[in-house]
Design a protein around this motif. Sequence first.
Motif, short mmCIF file in Angstrom:
data_model
loop_
_atom_site.label_atom_id
_atom_site.label_comp_id
_atom_site.label_asym_id
_atom_site.label_seq_id
_atom_site.Cartn_x
_atom_site.Cartn_y
_atom_site.Cartn_z
N ILE A 1 0.87 -1.19 0.00
CA ILE A 1 0.00 0.00 0.00
C ILE A 1 0.90 1.23 0.00
O ILE A 1 1.86 1.31 0.76
N LEU A 2 0.54 2.20 -0.87
CA LEU A 2 1.22 3.50 -0.83
C LEU A 2 0.18 4.52 -0.38
O LEU A 2 -0.70 4.89 -1.14
N PRO A 3 0.27 4.95 0.90
CA PRO A 3 -0.78 5.81 1.43
C PRO A 3 -0.70 7.24 0.90
O PRO A 3 0.35 7.68 0.42
N ALA A 4 -1.83 7.94 1.03
CA ALA A 4 -1.86 9.35 0.65
C ALA A 4 -1.51 10.18 1.86
O ALA A 4 -1.53 9.71 2.99
N SER A 5 -1.20 11.43 1.58
CA SER A 5 -0.93 12.36 2.67
C SER A 5 -2.25 12.88 3.21
O SER A 5 -3.17 13.16 2.46
N GLN A 6 -2.35 12.98 4.51
CA GLN A 6 -3.58 13.50 5.11
C GLN A 6 -3.53 15.02 5.17
O GLN A 6 -4.55 15.67 5.23
N THR A 7 -2.34 15.56 5.13
CA THR A 7 -2.19 16.98 5.42
C THR A 7 -1.87 17.85 4.21
O THR A 7 -2.27 19.00 4.16
N ARG A 8 -1.13 17.29 3.26
CA ARG A 8 -0.64 18.15 2.18
C ARG A 8 -1.75 18.57 1.25
O ARG A 8 -2.79 17.96 1.18
N ASP A 9 -1.39 19.55 0.49
CA ASP A 9 -2.35 20.11 -0.43
C ASP A 9 -2.23 19.39 -1.77
O ASP A 9 -1.19 18.87 -2.13
N LYS A 10 -3.37 19.29 -2.45
CA LYS A 10 -3.46 18.49 -3.68
C LYS A 10 -2.50 18.94 -4.78
O LYS A 10 -2.14 18.17 -5.64
N ASP A 11 -2.10 20.23 -4.74
CA ASP A 11 -1.24 20.74 -5.81
C ASP A 11 0.12 20.05 -5.83
O ASP A 11 0.85 20.13 -6.81
N ALA A 12 0.44 19.36 -4.73
CA ALA A 12 1.72 18.64 -4.70
C ALA A 12 1.72 17.48 -5.69
O ALA A 12 2.77 16.98 -6.08
N LEU A 13 0.54 17.04 -6.12
CA LEU A 13 0.44 15.95 -7.10
C LEU A 13 0.74 16.52 -8.49
O LEU A 13 -0.12 17.10 -9.12
N THR A 14 1.97 16.38 -8.94
CA THR A 14 2.31 16.87 -10.27
C THR A 14 2.38 15.70 -11.24
O THR A 14 2.65 14.57 -10.83
N LYS A 15 2.18 16.00 -12.50
CA LYS A 15 2.24 14.96 -13.51
C LYS A 15 3.63 14.30 -13.52
O LYS A 15 3.75 13.08 -13.57
N GLU A 16 4.65 15.13 -13.40
CA GLU A 16 6.03 14.61 -13.43
C GLU A 16 6.27 13.70 -12.22
O GLU A 16 6.86 12.63 -12.32
N GLY A 17 5.80 14.19 -11.05
CA GLY A 17 6.00 13.42 -9.83
C GLY A 17 5.29 12.07 -9.89
O GLY A 17 5.86 11.03 -9.54
N VAL A 18 4.03 12.09 -10.34
CA VAL A 18 3.26 10.86 -10.42
C VAL A 18 3.90 9.91 -11.43
O VAL A 18 4.05 8.70 -11.17
N GLU A 19 4.34 10.45 -12.55
CA GLU A 19 4.95 9.61 -13.57
C GLU A 19 6.21 8.94 -13.04
O GLU A 19 6.44 7.75 -13.25
N LYS A 20 7.00 9.70 -12.30
CA LYS A 20 8.25 9.16 -11.75
C LYS A 20 7.95 7.97 -10.84
O LYS A 20 8.56 6.90 -10.97
N ILE A 21 6.97 8.15 -9.95
CA ILE A 21 6.64 7.07 -9.01
C ILE A 21 6.06 5.86 -9.73
O ILE A 21 6.44 4.72 -9.46
N LEU A 22 5.14 6.12 -10.67
CA LEU A 22 4.54 4.99 -11.37
C LEU A 22 5.59 4.20 -12.14
O LEU A 22 5.59 2.96 -12.13
N SER A 23 6.52 4.90 -12.79
CA SER A 23 7.48 4.12 -13.58
C SER A 23 8.41 3.33 -12.68
O SER A 23 8.84 2.23 -13.03
N GLU A 24 8.68 3.87 -11.50
CA GLU A 24 9.50 3.11 -10.56
C GLU A 24 8.72 1.87 -10.05
O GLU A 24 9.27 0.77 -9.99
N LEU A 25 7.44 2.06 -9.74
CA LEU A 25 6.62 0.94 -9.26
C LEU A 25 6.47 -0.14 -10.33
O LEU A 25 6.43 -1.33 -10.04
N LYS A 26 6.41 0.31 -11.59
CA LYS A 26 6.20 -0.65 -12.67
C LYS A 26 7.40 -1.59 -12.84
O LYS A 26 7.26 -2.66 -13.42
N GLN A 27 8.55 -1.18 -12.30
CA GLN A 27 9.72 -2.06 -12.34
C GLN A 27 9.50 -3.31 -11.49
O GLN A 27 9.93 -4.39 -11.83
N SER A 28 8.84 -3.14 -10.33
CA SER A 28 8.80 -4.26 -9.40
C SER A 28 7.40 -4.84 -9.15
O SER A 28 7.26 -5.80 -8.41
#
Lengths: 239, 270
Positions: free
Chosen positions: B85-112
């Motif tokens: 499970i990769l939890p969400a932040s309870q406190t941060r603001d939604k603008d922290a979700l950037t396309k680049e950031g999400v893409e980076k994490i997804l491509s790393e997760l797709k490796q394993s």
Amino acid sequence: MLLRSPHAANEDPLPFELKGSLFTLTVLHLFQLDRAVIERHLLEKVKQAPGFFNNTPVVIDLEGMAEPKEGLDFKGLYELLRKHGMIPVGIRNGTPKHQAAARLAGLPVLPESRSNGQAKKPERTEPAPSRNRIIKHSVRSGQEIYAPEGDLIVLGAVSAGADVVADGNIHIYGALRGRALAGVKGDAETWIFCQSLEAELISIAGHYRVCEQFDPADRAKAAQIYLKEERLIIEHLTR
Amino acid sequence: MATVIVVTSGKGGVGKTTTSASFATGLAQRGYRTVVIDFDVGLRNLDLIMGCERRVVYDFINVINNEATLNQALIRDKRVENLYILPASQTRDKDALTKEGVEKILSELKQSFEYVVCDSPAGIERGALMALYFADEALVVTNPEVSSVRDSDRILGILSSRSRRAEQSDNPVKEHLVLARYAPDRANRGDMLTVQDVLEILAIPLLGVIPESPAVLQSSNAGVPVILDEDSDAGAAYGDLVDRFLGKDLPHRFTEIQKKGFLKRWFGGG
Ligand SMILES: Nc1ncnc2c1ncn2[C@@H]1O[C@H](COP(=O)(O)OP(=O)(O)OP(=O)(O)O)[C@@H](O)[C@H]1O
Ligand SMILES: [Mg+2]
């Protein structure tokens, strides 16, 4: 409805708002430049129908000029047209020289409607590109599809909350549950066809009817819709 | 190659998180390395339903902001192997979700991982758009009522026009319908839309019908995905759904009124 400018938030009330809008304008297709001849024909028209040009805004189209190379006296032309009740608001087509002269005379150059070349007629050998738009899937809620200058053909359904809009006819090969607006530039000869009429609104050339005003007998039927004497007519399609 | 699946709906409270938790658990149970990501920044509750809320140290946004590594943020499920499970932040603001950031994490997760399940927030704002943007497949969760179906229709339009697959004219996102909180008796009485009504409007393949069931609330209060409650109707329905997703051809259960209902109607019960 089609062109909405973004609304700036957190500011004083705006002094104005810019919005795109579509207008039907009279186009004066000019074939030659002899002002005396032009004036004679204008007088003829006015004699037949007094008040025909009642401060009518017109766009001067130069595409059909017999001698496109000739220089144009836009100021003279402008005065002539004003004198007979027309208000030139811009020009269309014409050579770059014409366009420069028009701008100098304060007349903007409007985008061309059809051919994308200069003032030349399209080549005879090349078939004119079709202005129709084919959507090969369903149009979902929140989507708006517009077919400028032609027909709109939707192979799927049009969902509630979706808009399909065309200058020409609209053909829907699935159910029409959203809104369909044909002939939005004023063409009253356009039709709407659909496989199942469950629309929120239908409109032809601005004559519209909302869901509530439909005859229950027309609901969910394959239908064709057209204008007759400014009234929307709904007929069932039978096979 | 890993598959990214978004669980989305448009409308809130229809069962996205319930579905994400059970779907991811079901895939892992069947042997696939699976991670489920909570995209609901500010309103995280996937970790509650998965029963791992007390083990959250870092979250999705920490990883995007390089404040933690993925390995630090991923929580390993205690009951089911292969499940993270990769939890969400309870406190941060939604603008922290950037396309680049999400893409980076997804491509790393797709490796394993073999399946990456993205639990979307409600609405059609940034969080929901980010959750669906990189999707290969989508579980569109709908309840049998007009407003929910309308919102799902809207989401289907967005999937077909604003996902990365749409923008790059790649093969379209594969769409699956999950009809949740279905109550056949109420549908037959006309209080709710029927399965057929919903299919007619949305016109996408039906992956599963999840019955309205008290087992769902019980499970989520206990922090156990309902699919693990195999004796419950909703748990069994999620089990079928996962099997169908993996290619099994199973009939839909829980779409008809149980016998008791019929008898009741005939012999004067309701
Ligand atoms: N099949 C079901 N039967 C009964 N209750 C259900 C069912 N599915 C979901 N619920 C209940 O509905 C509520 C919302 O479920 P859930 O959190 O999964 O929805 P969601 O779509 O993720 O909501 P949000 O949009 O807020 O993220 C919860 O209280 C849950 O227990
Ligand atoms: Mg949720």
